[in-house]
Scaffold this motif. Structure first.
Motif, PDB file in Angstrom:
ATOM      1  N   VAL A 548       0.859  -1.175   0.000  1.00  0.00           N
ATOM      2  CA  VAL A 548       0.000   0.000   0.000  1.00  0.00           C
ATOM      3  C   VAL A 548       0.899   1.229   0.000  1.00  0.00           C
ATOM      4  O   VAL A 548       1.813   1.339   0.822  1.00  0.00           O
ATOM      5  CB  VAL A 548      -0.921   0.011   1.231  1.00  0.00           C
ATOM      6  CG1 VAL A 548      -1.644   1.355   1.338  1.00  0.00           C
ATOM      7  CG2 VAL A 548      -1.946  -1.102   1.149  1.00  0.00           C
ATOM      8  N   ALA A 581      -7.196   2.693  -4.920  1.00  0.00           N
ATOM      9  CA  ALA A 581      -8.081   2.540  -3.764  1.00  0.00           C
ATOM     10  C   ALA A 581      -8.376   3.860  -3.091  1.00  0.00           C
ATOM     11  O   ALA A 581      -8.965   3.873  -2.005  1.00  0.00           O
ATOM     12  CB  ALA A 581      -7.451   1.569  -2.763  1.00  0.00           C
ATOM     13  N   VAL A 642     -13.376  -0.996   1.814  1.00  0.00           N
ATOM     14  CA  VAL A 642     -12.025  -1.555   1.824  1.00  0.00           C
ATOM     15  C   VAL A 642     -11.815  -2.483   3.016  1.00  0.00           C
ATOM     16  O   VAL A 642     -10.837  -3.239   3.059  1.00  0.00           O
ATOM     17  CB  VAL A 642     -10.969  -0.437   1.828  1.00  0.00           C
ATOM     18  CG1 VAL A 642     -11.073   0.399   0.569  1.00  0.00           C
ATOM     19  CG2 VAL A 642     -11.125   0.448   3.069  1.00  0.00           C
ATOM     20  N   SER A 665      -3.645   4.529  -1.902  1.00  0.00           N
ATOM     21  CA  SER A 665      -4.634   4.773  -0.849  1.00  0.00           C
ATOM     22  C   SER A 665      -4.648   6.248  -0.495  1.00  0.00           C
ATOM     23  O   SER A 665      -3.713   6.987  -0.801  1.00  0.00           O
ATOM     24  CB  SER A 665      -4.290   3.948   0.396  1.00  0.00           C
ATOM     25  OG  SER A 665      -3.100   4.420   0.984  1.00  0.00           O
ATOM     26  N   MET A 677      -6.460  -1.161   4.902  1.00  0.00           N
ATOM     27  CA  MET A 677      -5.923  -2.002   3.820  1.00  0.00           C
ATOM     28  C   MET A 677      -4.683  -2.764   4.255  1.00  0.00           C
ATOM     29  O   MET A 677      -4.437  -3.880   3.789  1.00  0.00           O
ATOM     30  CB  MET A 677      -5.589  -1.127   2.603  1.00  0.00           C
ATOM     31  CG  MET A 677      -6.766  -0.416   1.976  1.00  0.00           C
ATOM     32  SD  MET A 677      -6.205   0.636   0.629  1.00  0.00           S
ATOM     33  CE  MET A 677      -7.633   1.677   0.413  1.00  0.00           C
TER      34      MET A 677
END
Length: 798
Positions: A548, A581, A642, A665, A677
């Protein structure tokens, strides 16, 4: 290379200790970085100390030591004062030395003798002011665990300091001697008055004791002796007699009841005869059996003759045979006596069998009743006598107790009078001697060197003050300077490794892959930091295939870093999937012109299998081996999506279809999506732009990450300007957030281009300037080889 992660198994105590150690290390690092400031503050403080030493007046000190010994009796009645009592008095003696009574005599003696005054007293006209000035010149101290008081005098004149100390100590000795002699005389007068009063008390107590003994008729019997007072003896005897008569009455009542029962039933009275014998008498008992006293005497005489014949027979049988005439004669006499005795016993038995006569029973009942009445009368009389004697004994005990109390009172008063007499005699004998002995064990001398100022102490104090002032200045500057100034500071404050430092580079015009530096110019110097980042991640201790990428604040360039990192993975032969995301402000979808396409939000909200939907919604990026999953329509609550199980299924599908997964993100301070996440991936990369980011906000963001135990792979420093001196990042921030997440109609697409990197103003840099950007960089012409890739088919089979 290892990356810092937060282990949730650590206890809060360990975390607090680690934070304290980290804070101390950070402060030490700050002092080390700004050592010039600390050194300057220390030098200035030392300079002021030297200046003070050179200009301060010289003060000389001379001291005398006084030993104090006391033989005055303690207030508790002892004959010699204990060390503890003397120690309690030392503070009083210490105050007396500098009291006005002592100092006034010293000053008057100087004035009478015409002695020169100390410089500190010259020009003072008032006596009170002179005494106050002299008191300020003196310092007293009781030496630890001793009976010695040290008297010191400080003056600008060394001779005056010695003379004042000597005169004050001498006058103190004279004052204490005179004071204690006068105190002894006053004490004797007081004690004699007390003795007279106590003597009167003793006389009164003895008179009261005599009157109490007369009233109690005290015979002088001591309480602890074995002799018992007659009154007490009387009570004891009456009690024994009463107990005996009660037992006798109970026995008669029981016998009477038994006889009455036997008479009523017509039973044999023989069983009661022996019981009633003590009541009716032996003669009456024998007559009741039909016998007389003569019969009894005859039977007793017969028994004696029978015993005599048997004894003689035994003696003759030892010498003669059975045919001897004397032996046969004795046998005949014995036989005749035995026959007579047997007949007599039979007659007694026959008469006893006639004891069922009612007249005999009535006679026995009457006799028992008469005896019971006599016994009752005796018991009643004894009970009355016992109660009277008991009352007299109780009154006697009260009077005797009063006598004992008065005896003890007299004894106590006599002891007090004797002790008081001894005390007076002791003080009277020793009143001419010095009970409190003060002797000088250390004579004052003329000092050769000044006591103050002390160069060593001044310089030590100055250096310490300079270090403290410098440390405070360093801390103040650190608080005012709210930015990161070096990679070391980043790593120390955020407790995370710097993975790569991305220099400022120009974002090319256009959209999609044409704007990515690593794709357009893979061999350029500006592309090397992204490959360095890829290599660093590839050679980590653990496999890092699901990452991420986030930032602390908006517009830090996280989308640009993620896209270029994805291109570097794709160029290394790894199938890479980029997932947008950031469902609030999707920069990755805008970068690849996929904002109006369906994507992640559709997968997370749909009810079809995740794999089928992903196969349809994943879009090519224009770069070989790299695909993109757009964000899709903006949902109402991205954090819930998420965190759903469909997001877990999406990650699992992507892991089987791709070698590398990079997720864009939202910033940490703007939303909690990145932390949610990270539970499904291998770790998090945080992009920081030091020229723009507020340091406190970044530290607060990392504190929030640490609170939820999220694993941080490291930090990517973006938009570094290598032209700044000493590796600093430059200055001039204050951009704020500027990342307003406004929601339009649900399901509508955001028309904002939102490309975080497009609007950045970038300056090209030369290869010489970029050479100092990071120690992890390698030559652009020789990029490092990527690690061996794992076959996707093999991963699917696993």
């Amino acid at each position: 290379m290892s990356y810092e992660s937060h282990d949730n198994s650590q206890s809060p105590h360990v975390d607090v200790t680690a934070n304290m150690v980290h804070t101390v290390m950070h402060f030490v690092w700050l002092v080390q970085r700004r050592w010039q400031l600390v050194a300057a503050a220390t030098a200035v403080a030392a300079l002021f100390g030297a200046l003070h030493y050179g200009t301060a007046p010289r003060i000389y000190s001379s001291s005398a030591q006084l030993l104090i010994r006391s033989s005055i009796a303690e207030p508790t009645g002892g004959t010699v004062a204990s060390d503890r009592w003397l120690q309690d008095q030392m503070a009083t003696h210490e105050k007396v030395i500098t009291s006005d009574a002592v100092l006034r005599d010293v000053v008057e003696e100087w004035l009478e003798d015409g002695d020169p005054l100390p410089p500190e007293l010259v020009g003072i006209a008032s006596e009170d002011a002179m005494l106050a000035a002299l008191s300020r010149m003196l310092q007293t101290q009781v030496l630890r665990r001793t009976s010695i008081i040290q008297l010191a005098c400080r003056s600008t004149d060394p001779v005056s300091s010695m003379r004042v100390a000597a005169d004050v100590s001498t006058r103190f000795q004279e004052y204490m001697t005179a004071t204690h002699k006068q105190a002894a005389q006053d004490l004797i007068v007081q004690l004699r008055d007390e003795e007279e009063k106590l003597n009167d008390d003793v006389n009164r107590a003895e008179f009261e004791l005599m009157e109490a003994r007369k009233e109690a008729q005290d015979l002088g019997i001591e309480q602890n002796s074995q002799t018992v007072h007659p009154t007490i003896q009387k009570v004891t005897k009456l009690n024994d007699a009463l107990v005996e008569i009660r037992e006798r009455r109970a026995q008669i009542e029981a016998t009477l009841a038994a006889v009455r029962q036997t008479v009523r039933s017509g039973g044999d009275l023989r069983q009661h005869i022996l019981t009633l014998e003590p009541l009716i008498g032996r003669d009456l008992f024998v007559n009741a059996l039909g016998l007389s006293s003569s019969d009894a005497n005859a039977m007793r005489k017969l028994d004696e003759e029978l015993l005599e014949h048997q004894t003689r027979l035994s003696s003759l049988q030892q010498h003669y045979g059975p045919a001897h005439p004397e032996i046969r004669e004795l046998l005949e006499k014995i036989r005749g006596a035995q026959v007579y005795r047997a007949r007599y016993q039979d007659e007694l038995q026959r008469r006893a069998n006639g004891m069922r006569d009612p007249k005999i029973g009535a006679m026995l009942v009457q006799m028992a009743e008469e005896d019971l009445v006599r016994t009752w009368k005796q018991e009643t009389e004894l009970q009355k006598q016992f109660e009277d004697a008991q009352q007299a004994a109780q009154e006697l005990n009260v009077r005797l107790a009063n006598v004992v109390r008065l005896e003890r009172n007299v004894e106590v008063k006599r002891n007090l009078l004797e002790a008081l007499f001894n005390r007076i005699a002791s003080i009277d004998i020793n009143q001419n001697s010095n009970d409190l002995q003060v002797s000088q064990v250390g004579d004052p001398t003329v000092p050769r060197r000044p006591f103050s100022p002390n160069f060593f102490r001044i310089m030590i104090f100055s250096i310490i003050a300079g270090l403290v002032i410098g440390a405070i200045a360093v801390y103040t500057l650190d608080v005012l300077d709210d930015r990161f100034r070096s990679p070391e500071e980043l790593q120390m404050q955020l407790r995370a490794n710097v993975l790569s430092m991305i220099p400022k580079h120009e974002i090319r015009d256009g959209v999609g892959a044409r704007t990515l530096q690593v794709h357009v110019a893979p061999k350029a110097v500006e592309s090397e930091p992204f490959r360095t980042l890829r290599t660093t991640l590839a050679f980590s201790e653990e496999e890092v295939s699901r990452i991420v990428v986030t930032s602390s604040e908006p517009s830090d360039g996280k989308t640009t870093v993620l896209s270029n990192l994805g291109v570097s993975y794709a160029q290394a032969g790894r199938r890479t999937l980029l997932i947008d995301a950031d469902l609030r402000k999707p920069g990755l979808s805008n970068l690849f012109q996929m904002r109006r396409m369906e994507g992640l939000s559709n997968v997370l909200q749909g009810d079809q299998p995740v794999g089928d939907m992903m196969s349809e919604l994943v879009q090519p990026s224009g770069v070989d081996n790299m695909d993109v999953l757009p964000c899709g329509p903006r949902p109402s609550d991205p954090a819930v999506l998420v965190g759903s199980h469909r997001f877990e299924e999406l990650i699992a599908w992507a892991e089987t279809a791709y070698d590398q997964l990079l997720i864009d993100s939202p910033p940490i301070l703007a939303a909690s999506d990145a932390s949610i996440m990270c539970r499904q991936v291998d770790g998090m990369i945080v992009v920081i732009q030091p020229q723009k980011n507020n340091r406190r906000r970044v530290v607060r963001a990392f504190a929030g990450i640490a609170a939820i135990r999220t694993k941080i792979l490291g930090i990517v420093v973006n938009a570094v300007d290598p032209r700044e001196e000493k590796g600093y990042y430059g200055y001039g921030y204050g951009y704020g957030y500027g990342y307003g997440y406004g929601y339009g109609d649900q399901g509508a697409y955001d028309e904002d281009d939102g490309n975080e990197g497009v609007n950045e103003t970038i300056n090209l840099t030369s290869s010489e300037q970029l050479g100092a950007v990071t120690a992890d960089s390698v030559a652009a012409s020789n990029p490092p080889a990527a690690p061996p890739l794992e076959n996707p088919e093999t991963r699917r089979a696993a």
